[in-house]
Design a protein around this motif. Structure first.
Motif, PDB file in Angstrom:
ATOM      1  N   ALA A  80       0.826  -1.211   0.000  1.00 60.76           N
ATOM      2  CA  ALA A  80       0.000   0.000   0.000  1.00 60.76           C
ATOM      3  C   ALA A  80       0.858   1.257   0.000  1.00 60.76           C
ATOM      4  O   ALA A  80       0.563   2.228  -0.701  1.00 60.76           O
ATOM      5  CB  ALA A  80      -0.926  -0.002   1.214  1.00 60.76           C
ATOM      6  N   GLY A  81       1.945   1.251   0.780  1.00 66.17           N
ATOM      7  CA  GLY A  81       2.829   2.412   0.808  1.00 66.17           C
ATOM      8  C   GLY A  81       3.450   2.683  -0.543  1.00 66.17           C
ATOM      9  O   GLY A  81       3.518   3.842  -0.992  1.00 66.17           O
ATOM     10  N   SER A  82       3.917   1.625  -1.223  1.00 64.50           N
ATOM     11  CA  SER A  82       4.494   1.800  -2.557  1.00 64.50           C
ATOM     12  C   SER A  82       3.443   2.264  -3.561  1.00 64.50           C
ATOM     13  O   SER A  82       3.717   3.101  -4.427  1.00 64.50           O
ATOM     14  CB  SER A  82       5.115   0.479  -3.037  1.00 64.50           C
ATOM     15  N   MET A  83       2.228   1.722  -3.438  1.00 65.11           N
ATOM     16  CA  MET A  83       1.164   2.107  -4.372  1.00 65.11           C
ATOM     17  C   MET A  83       0.797   3.575  -4.204  1.00 65.11           C
ATOM     18  O   MET A  83       0.576   4.294  -5.194  1.00 65.11           O
ATOM     19  CB  MET A  83      -0.057   1.216  -4.153  1.00 65.11           C
ATOM     20  N   LYS A  84       0.736   4.050  -2.964  1.00 65.52           N
ATOM     21  CA  LYS A  84       0.445   5.478  -2.735  1.00 65.52           C
ATOM     22  C   LYS A  84       1.478   6.360  -3.415  1.00 65.52           C
ATOM     23  O   LYS A  84       1.143   7.346  -4.069  1.00 65.52           O
ATOM     24  CB  LYS A  84       0.427   5.766  -1.232  1.00 65.52           C
ATOM     25  N   GLN A  85       2.756   6.005  -3.242  1.00 59.66           N
ATOM     26  CA  GLN A  85       3.819   6.801  -3.844  1.00 59.66           C
ATOM     27  C   GLN A  85       3.785   6.729  -5.362  1.00 59.66           C
ATOM     28  O   GLN A  85       4.020   7.726  -6.051  1.00 59.66           O
ATOM     29  CB  GLN A  85       5.182   6.320  -3.319  1.00 59.66           C
ATOM     30  N   LEU A  87       1.107   6.182  -7.337  1.00 57.44           N
ATOM     31  CA  LEU A  87      -0.026   6.962  -7.837  1.00 57.44           C
ATOM     32  C   LEU A  87       0.262   8.452  -7.751  1.00 57.44           C
ATOM     33  O   LEU A  87      -0.069   9.219  -8.670  1.00 57.44           O
ATOM     34  CB  LEU A  87      -1.285   6.619  -7.040  1.00 57.44           C
ATOM     35  N   LYS A  88       0.902   8.854  -6.649  1.00 62.39           N
ATOM     36  CA  LYS A  88       1.252  10.261  -6.491  1.00 62.39           C
ATOM     37  C   LYS A  88       2.270  10.690  -7.541  1.00 62.39           C
ATOM     38  O   LYS A  88       2.181  11.787  -8.120  1.00 62.39           O
ATOM     39  CB  LYS A  88       1.797  10.498  -5.087  1.00 62.39           C
ATOM     40  N   GLY A  89       3.254   9.822  -7.805  1.00 61.31           N
ATOM     41  CA  GLY A  89       4.278  10.156  -8.795  1.00 61.31           C
ATOM     42  C   GLY A  89       3.713  10.307 -10.194  1.00 61.31           C
ATOM     43  O   GLY A  89       4.240  11.080 -11.006  1.00 61.31           O
ATOM     44  N   GLU A  93      -3.396  10.625  -7.991  1.00 60.42           N
ATOM     45  CA  GLU A  93      -3.946  10.390  -6.657  1.00 60.42           C
ATOM     46  C   GLU A  93      -5.394  10.855  -6.498  1.00 60.42           C
ATOM     47  O   GLU A  93      -6.117  10.368  -5.621  1.00 60.42           O
ATOM     48  CB  GLU A  93      -3.069  11.032  -5.575  1.00 60.42           C
ATOM     49  N   GLU A  94      -5.857  11.797  -7.311  1.00 63.17           N
ATOM     50  CA  GLU A  94      -7.236  12.260  -7.194  1.00 63.17           C
ATOM     51  C   GLU A  94      -8.216  11.307  -7.869  1.00 63.17           C
ATOM     52  O   GLU A  94      -9.313  11.064  -7.352  1.00 63.17           O
ATOM     53  CB  GLU A  94      -7.373  13.665  -7.809  1.00 63.17           C
ATOM     54  N   ALA A  95      -7.839  10.766  -9.017  1.00 64.10           N
ATOM     55  CA  ALA A  95      -8.743   9.897  -9.771  1.00 64.10           C
ATOM     56  C   ALA A  95      -8.627   8.433  -9.371  1.00 64.10           C
ATOM     57  O   ALA A  95      -9.541   7.642  -9.624  1.00 64.10           O
ATOM     58  CB  ALA A  95      -8.488  10.039 -11.272  1.00 64.10           C
ATOM     59  N   LYS A 220       9.149   1.246 -10.215  1.00 69.70           N
ATOM     60  CA  LYS A 220       8.776   0.120 -11.069  1.00 69.70           C
ATOM     61  C   LYS A 220       7.263  -0.097 -11.056  1.00 69.70           C
ATOM     62  O   LYS A 220       6.676  -0.494 -12.069  1.00 69.70           O
ATOM     63  CB  LYS A 220       9.510  -1.146 -10.635  1.00 69.70           C
ATOM     64  N   LEU A 221       6.652   0.162  -9.920  1.00 67.59           N
ATOM     65  CA  LEU A 221       5.203   0.007  -9.828  1.00 67.59           C
ATOM     66  C   LEU A 221       4.490   0.972 -10.770  1.00 67.59           C
ATOM     67  O   LEU A 221       3.442   0.647 -11.341  1.00 67.59           O
ATOM     68  CB  LEU A 221       4.754   0.227  -8.389  1.00 67.59           C
ATOM     69  N   GLN A 222       5.048   2.155 -10.961  1.00 70.25           N
ATOM     70  CA  GLN A 222       4.466   3.093 -11.920  1.00 70.25           C
ATOM     71  C   GLN A 222       4.417   2.491 -13.314  1.00 70.25           C
ATOM     72  O   GLN A 222       3.437   2.672 -14.053  1.00 70.25           O
ATOM     73  CB  GLN A 222       5.286   4.385 -11.944  1.00 70.25           C
ATOM     74  N   ALA A 223       5.482   1.768 -13.671  1.00 68.80           N
ATOM     75  CA  ALA A 223       5.518   1.137 -14.990  1.00 68.80           C
ATOM     76  C   ALA A 223       4.416   0.095 -15.132  1.00 68.80           C
ATOM     77  O   ALA A 223       3.840  -0.076 -16.222  1.00 68.80           O
ATOM     78  CB  ALA A 223       6.887   0.492 -15.220  1.00 68.80           C
ATOM     79  N   ALA A 224       4.090  -0.586 -14.031  1.00 67.27           N
ATOM     80  CA  ALA A 224       3.003  -1.564 -14.070  1.00 67.27           C
ATOM     81  C   ALA A 224       1.653  -0.865 -14.193  1.00 67.27           C
ATOM     82  O   ALA A 224       0.760  -1.318 -14.923  1.00 67.27           O
ATOM     83  CB  ALA A 224       3.047  -2.443 -12.819  1.00 67.27           C
ATOM     84  N   LEU A 225       1.502   0.253 -13.499  1.00 69.29           N
ATOM     85  CA  LEU A 225       0.235   0.977 -13.518  1.00 69.29           C
ATOM     86  C   LEU A 225      -0.111   1.489 -14.914  1.00 69.29           C
ATOM     87  O   LEU A 225      -1.262   1.411 -15.360  1.00 69.29           O
ATOM     88  CB  LEU A 225       0.282   2.133 -12.523  1.00 69.29           C
ATOM     89  N   VAL A 226       0.873   2.028 -15.609  1.00 69.58           N
ATOM     90  CA  VAL A 226       0.593   2.592 -16.936  1.00 69.58           C
ATOM     91  C   VAL A 226       0.335   1.499 -17.971  1.00 69.58           C
ATOM     92  O   VAL A 226      -0.090   1.805 -19.095  1.00 69.58           O
ATOM     93  CB  VAL A 226       1.738   3.513 -17.411  1.00 69.58           C
ATOM     94  N   ARG A 227       0.579   0.247 -17.584  1.00 65.32           N
ATOM     95  CA  ARG A 227       0.344  -0.861 -18.519  1.00 65.32           C
ATOM     96  C   ARG A 227      -0.949  -1.611 -18.215  1.00 65.32           C
ATOM     97  O   ARG A 227      -1.136  -2.745 -18.655  1.00 65.32           O
ATOM     98  CB  ARG A 227       1.549  -1.803 -18.506  1.00 65.32           C
ATOM     99  N   MET A 228      -1.846  -1.004 -17.450  1.00 66.03           N
ATOM    100  CA  MET A 228      -3.186  -1.569 -17.287  1.00 66.03           C
ATOM    101  C   MET A 228      -3.932  -1.371 -18.601  1.00 66.03           C
ATOM    102  O   MET A 228      -4.397  -0.270 -18.912  1.00 66.03           O
ATOM    103  CB  MET A 228      -3.919  -0.876 -16.125  1.00 66.03           C
TER     104      MET A 228
END
Length: 346
Positions: A80-85, A87-89, A93-95, A220-228
């Motif tokens: 959860a901590g990594s996911m918050k960071q 999404l913020k990066g 974080e709003e959507a 790295k998690l950001q890279a996963a998020l943009v690939r949804m």
């Protein structure tokens, strides 16, 4: 300590810095005032009271913005901590909102969690067997109600994204999340961030295999998020199948689960006992300590080389069980793993 942990876990990084600065200012005042630090002490107490009171308000009130497009459901505080960071990066974080299932679903009874009796049985098992388990589960019922409240407030237009990977904790947790969401009409997807990152970043000469999602850094998690890309979207049949699998997992009578051949399976409570003893036999205790090895070092070694993600608290529970059963001898007090050492009984 549980209240302090909850309070600090709920804060953003900048909020934590602000609290630290205020604490240091109060300590400086105490140093300056010498023998009469009344003002500084009063300030610290007020700061403490405000901080402890804050998380309950934050947890109870969860009001997604009208423009919320996604709600991410993750298993475990670390992820959860990594996911918050992440999404913020990305500026999301709003959507994109976050709901956390904080438990380790690889251990403890899981039967009848929809009922107070089932939740009480799980809470009591942790209180009886896991270090600090009684404290950690003292507010279990309240947190469960807060979780249901958050799920109820999910906007109809938001896509639900449940994250999981190859371990019993997250796989069981993902199925439990679908069970809790079974009446929501929202579109639902399941993604494996670890698998996405391994496919993106692993090379023949540099391979990283993640055992749980909490190991992923936010970058790295950001890279996963943009690939949804919609590939994780589940049909009604898929969801029904996974919910049925959750019910089968919950009916298992054991208290330890592993991930094997694409399924969460129950194993005996002593499944890792021989593994722990083998690690103990292989490690070299410090010279002059009569063959005793710090339990923290043993558990760290066991965690580092275990193919499954179980958690240090379960290994520590089994270590104490081996002591109670006369297999190991103890030096120190088992108040926490850093306070005692073990060796084979002579």
């Amino acid at each position: 300590m549980l209240a302090i942990r909850k309070a600090t876990d709920s804060l953003e990084e900048e909020e934590l810095r602000a609290y630290l600065r205020l604490i240091l200012v109060q300590i400086e005042r105490m140093k300056e005032e010498g023998a009469a630090p009344n003002t500084a002490i009063t300030g610290l107490i007020e700061l403490y009271d405000g901080l402890i009171a804050l998380p309950d308000k934050k947890r109870i009130v969860w009001d997604p913005a009208p423009a919320c497009t996604h709600v991410h459901i993750v298993i475990g505080d670390s992820f959860a901590g990594s996911m918050k960071q992440a999404l913020k990066g990305l500026g999301w974080e709003e959507a994109h909102k976050l709901i956390v299932l904080r438990e380790n679903y690889a251990i403890g009874p899981l039967a009848d969690l929809d009922s107070p009796a089932g939740r009480t049985a799980r809470s009591e098992w942790f209180g009886d067997n896991i270090m600090n388990g009684l404290e950690a589960y003292s507010t279990y019922e309240d947190e469960y109600m807060v979780l249901l409240g958050k799920l109820e407030q999910i906007p109809e237009q938001a896509e639900l994204v449940v994250w999981t990977t190859r371990n019993a904790c997250e796989q069981a947790g993902m199925r439990y999340a679908l069970h809790l969401l079974r009446h929501k009409p929202n579109p639902l997807s399941v993604y494996d961030a670890c698998a996405i990152c391994e496919a993106l970043y692993n090379r023949p000469d540099a391979i990283t295999r993640y055992r749980h999602s909490g190991e992923l850094p936010p970058s790295k998690l950001q890279a996963a998020l943009v690939r949804m890309d919609g590939s994780g979207r589940l049909s009604g049949t898929d969801i029904a199948k996974l919910i049925e699998e959750w019910r089968a997992i919950a009916e298992q009578t054991g208290t330890l689960r592993i991930w094997r051949d694409g399924a969460v399976i129950g194993v005996p409570a002593d499944y890792y006992d021989s593994y722990l003893l083998d690690k103990l036999d292989r490690l070299k205790p410090p010279a002059g300590d009569r063959g005793f090895l710090r339990s923290a070092r043993l558990i760290g070694e066991a965690l580092g080389y275990c193919e499954q993600y179980v958690g240090d608290e379960y290994f520590e529970y089994r270590l104490r069980t081996l002591i109670y059963n006369g297999v190991l001898e103890i030096k120190g007090v088992p108040a926490a793993m850093r306070f005692y050492s073990v060796r084979r009984k002579r």
